[in-house]
Design a protein around this motif. Structure first.
Motif, PDB file in Angstrom:
ATOM      1  N   SER A  37      40.714  45.212  39.284  1.00 26.40           N
ATOM      2  CA  SER A  37      39.247  45.174  39.280  1.00 26.40           C
ATOM      3  C   SER A  37      38.757  43.758  39.534  1.00 26.40           C
ATOM      4  O   SER A  37      37.756  43.553  40.215  1.00 26.40           O
ATOM      5  CB  SER A  37      38.651  45.771  38.010  1.00 26.40           C
ATOM      6  N   HIS A  38      39.499  42.786  39.023  1.00 25.44           N
ATOM      7  CA  HIS A  38      39.099  41.402  39.263  1.00 25.44           C
ATOM      8  C   HIS A  38      39.169  41.058  40.755  1.00 25.44           C
ATOM      9  O   HIS A  38      38.246  40.470  41.318  1.00 25.44           O
ATOM     10  CB  HIS A  38      39.987  40.461  38.453  1.00 25.44           C
ATOM     11  N   ARG A  84      36.340  42.408  43.054  1.00 30.34           N
ATOM     12  CA  ARG A  84      34.981  41.865  42.910  1.00 30.34           C
ATOM     13  C   ARG A  84      34.540  41.056  44.129  1.00 30.34           C
ATOM     14  O   ARG A  84      33.440  41.255  44.627  1.00 30.34           O
ATOM     15  CB  ARG A  84      34.925  40.931  41.705  1.00 30.34           C
ATOM     16  N   THR A  85      35.390  40.168  44.582  1.00 30.81           N
ATOM     17  CA  THR A  85      34.999  39.275  45.679  1.00 30.81           C
ATOM     18  C   THR A  85      34.714  40.040  46.973  1.00 30.81           C
ATOM     19  O   THR A  85      33.638  39.881  47.545  1.00 30.81           O
ATOM     20  CB  THR A  85      36.072  38.195  45.887  1.00 30.81           C
ATOM     21  N   ALA A  99      31.498  42.014  46.697  1.00 29.01           N
ATOM     22  CA  ALA A  99      30.309  41.155  46.734  1.00 29.01           C
ATOM     23  C   ALA A  99      30.037  40.697  48.163  1.00 29.01           C
ATOM     24  O   ALA A  99      28.881  40.596  48.596  1.00 29.01           O
ATOM     25  CB  ALA A  99      30.496  39.956  45.812  1.00 29.01           C
ATOM     26  N   SER A 126      30.161  47.683  42.976  1.00 30.53           N
ATOM     27  CA  SER A 126      30.314  46.478  42.158  1.00 30.53           C
ATOM     28  C   SER A 126      30.024  46.800  40.689  1.00 30.53           C
ATOM     29  O   SER A 126      30.647  46.230  39.794  1.00 30.53           O
ATOM     30  CB  SER A 126      29.482  45.311  42.688  1.00 30.53           C
ATOM     31  N   GLU A 127      29.130  47.762  40.418  1.00 32.52           N
ATOM     32  CA  GLU A 127      28.907  48.184  39.030  1.00 32.52           C
ATOM     33  C   GLU A 127      30.178  48.830  38.469  1.00 32.52           C
ATOM     34  O   GLU A 127      30.583  48.565  37.329  1.00 32.52           O
ATOM     35  CB  GLU A 127      27.753  49.189  38.954  1.00 32.52           C
ATOM     36  N   VAL A 175      33.272  48.360  39.470  1.00 37.02           N
ATOM     37  CA  VAL A 175      34.307  47.345  39.301  1.00 37.02           C
ATOM     38  C   VAL A 175      34.051  46.518  38.024  1.00 37.02           C
ATOM     39  O   VAL A 175      34.970  46.242  37.247  1.00 37.02           O
ATOM     40  CB  VAL A 175      34.361  46.449  40.555  1.00 37.02           C
ATOM     41  N   ASP A 176      32.783  46.166  37.788  1.00 41.80           N
ATOM     42  CA  ASP A 176      32.450  45.423  36.566  1.00 41.80           C
ATOM     43  C   ASP A 176      32.777  46.237  35.313  1.00 41.80           C
ATOM     44  O   ASP A 176      33.309  45.718  34.341  1.00 41.80           O
ATOM     45  CB  ASP A 176      30.959  45.056  36.537  1.00 41.80           C
ATOM     46  N   LEU A 210      36.533  46.410  34.842  1.00 43.77           N
ATOM     47  CA  LEU A 210      37.053  45.129  34.375  1.00 43.77           C
ATOM     48  C   LEU A 210      36.767  44.942  32.885  1.00 43.77           C
ATOM     49  O   LEU A 210      37.637  44.521  32.117  1.00 43.77           O
ATOM     50  CB  LEU A 210      36.432  43.993  35.194  1.00 43.77           C
TER      51      LEU A 210
END
Ligand code: ADP
Length: 255
Positions: free
Chosen positions: A43-44, A47-48, A51, A86-87, A89-90, A93
């Motif tokens: 998940s980390h 993120r990139t 985004a 992205s939600e 993934v956050d 994480l």
């Protein structure tokens, strides 16, 4: 045969068995640990790029050049889906970190303030629902992580908004009882079918998967509520009494 020898043999066999059990438990523990670390790393890492996709879609949508409608539509879809990803993934994480027992912040948190803020946000996002708060006169303080506790409350309010029809009453109630803070989020919407109440806090569990995805949740909201409450030494449960009541109990700060 000598009974002493037999007892000795049985003892040795039991010992060997115990050794096997211990070894397989250790292996299982290590593989669970690897799985947890994998979830956190994956998940980390996601993120990139997520985004970046979102940023580029936003940039492309803002161009002053003429863009054919179908391209504009496609860009809009890319943007919306990357926001959602992205939600997701956050949330993944955060859950992976909580699973790994990562310590949260432990500061005094004014829960009354968080309830006021979260309810005002929910009211802005869902003006057709009827929002009500019942708060004690004294401020309610717990020791913990303000951001996570805010997320916990926001998730419960978002659910009360998205999984019930407009016009539904939502009551947020905060009180302290014998050193325990009790937060109830109650709504008079359709509720959770009795045979699914056990599963409701599980990851990606949805009563109506198609509908829930359409309204935009990640399917991790209640799992996060559960994990954040537990990480604060509390619990989350569905305390149904005719109405839907999600109840979170947390230890009050001793002051
Ligand atoms: P999401 O809301 O993203 O689908 P959650 O974990 O927050 O995921 O909730 C899981 C499911 O529980 C929802 O999809 C919905 O079916 C059900 N649910 C949660 N809150 C409510 C509520 N207040 N009323 C009715 N159903 C609810």
């Amino acid at each position: 045969t000598d009974p002493g020898t037999e007892v000795g043999q049985v003892g040795a066999a039991l010992n060997r068995m115990l050794g096997h059990v211990e070894k397989s438990l250790a292996r299982r523990h290590a593989s669970e640990e690897r799985l947890r670390r994998f979830a956190a790393d994956a998940s980390h890492e996601l993120r990139t790029p997520v985004a970046a996709i979102r940023g580029h879609a936003e940039l492309a949508l803002r161009t002053s050049e003429p863009v054919p409608p179908e391209v504009r539509h496609a860009l809009g879809r890319i943007e919306a889906e990357s926001v959602r990803m992205s939600e997701l993934v956050d949330d993944l994480l955060l859950l992976a970190r909580l699973d790994a027992g990562r310590p949260l912040e432990a500061r005094p948190v004014d829960l009354t303030r968080l309830v006021l803020d979260a309810t005002s946000d929910a009211h802005a996002a869902g003006p057709d629902h009827r929002w009500e708060m019942v708060l004690p006169e004294e401020p309610v303080t717990v020791t913990g992580d303000a951001r996570r506790l805010h997320q916990l409350i926001a998730n419960l309010l978002a659910n009360a908004r998205t999984h019930t029809p407009p016009g539904t009453h939502v009551t947020v109630r905060l009180r302290v009882r014998d050193g325990t803070v009790v937060l109830d989020v109650e709504d008079d919407g359709p509720g959770i079918p009795p045979d699914q109440r056990e599963e409701i806090f599980q990851r990606f569990f949805r009563v109506d998967p198609g509908r829930a995805r359409a309204v935009g949740g990640t399917g991790l909201g209640l799992a996060i509520v559960h994990a954040v409450a537990a990480a604060h030494g509390g619990r989350a449960e569905l305390a149904d009494a005719g109405h839907t009541i999600f109840r979170v109990t947390l230890p009050a700060s001793g002051e």
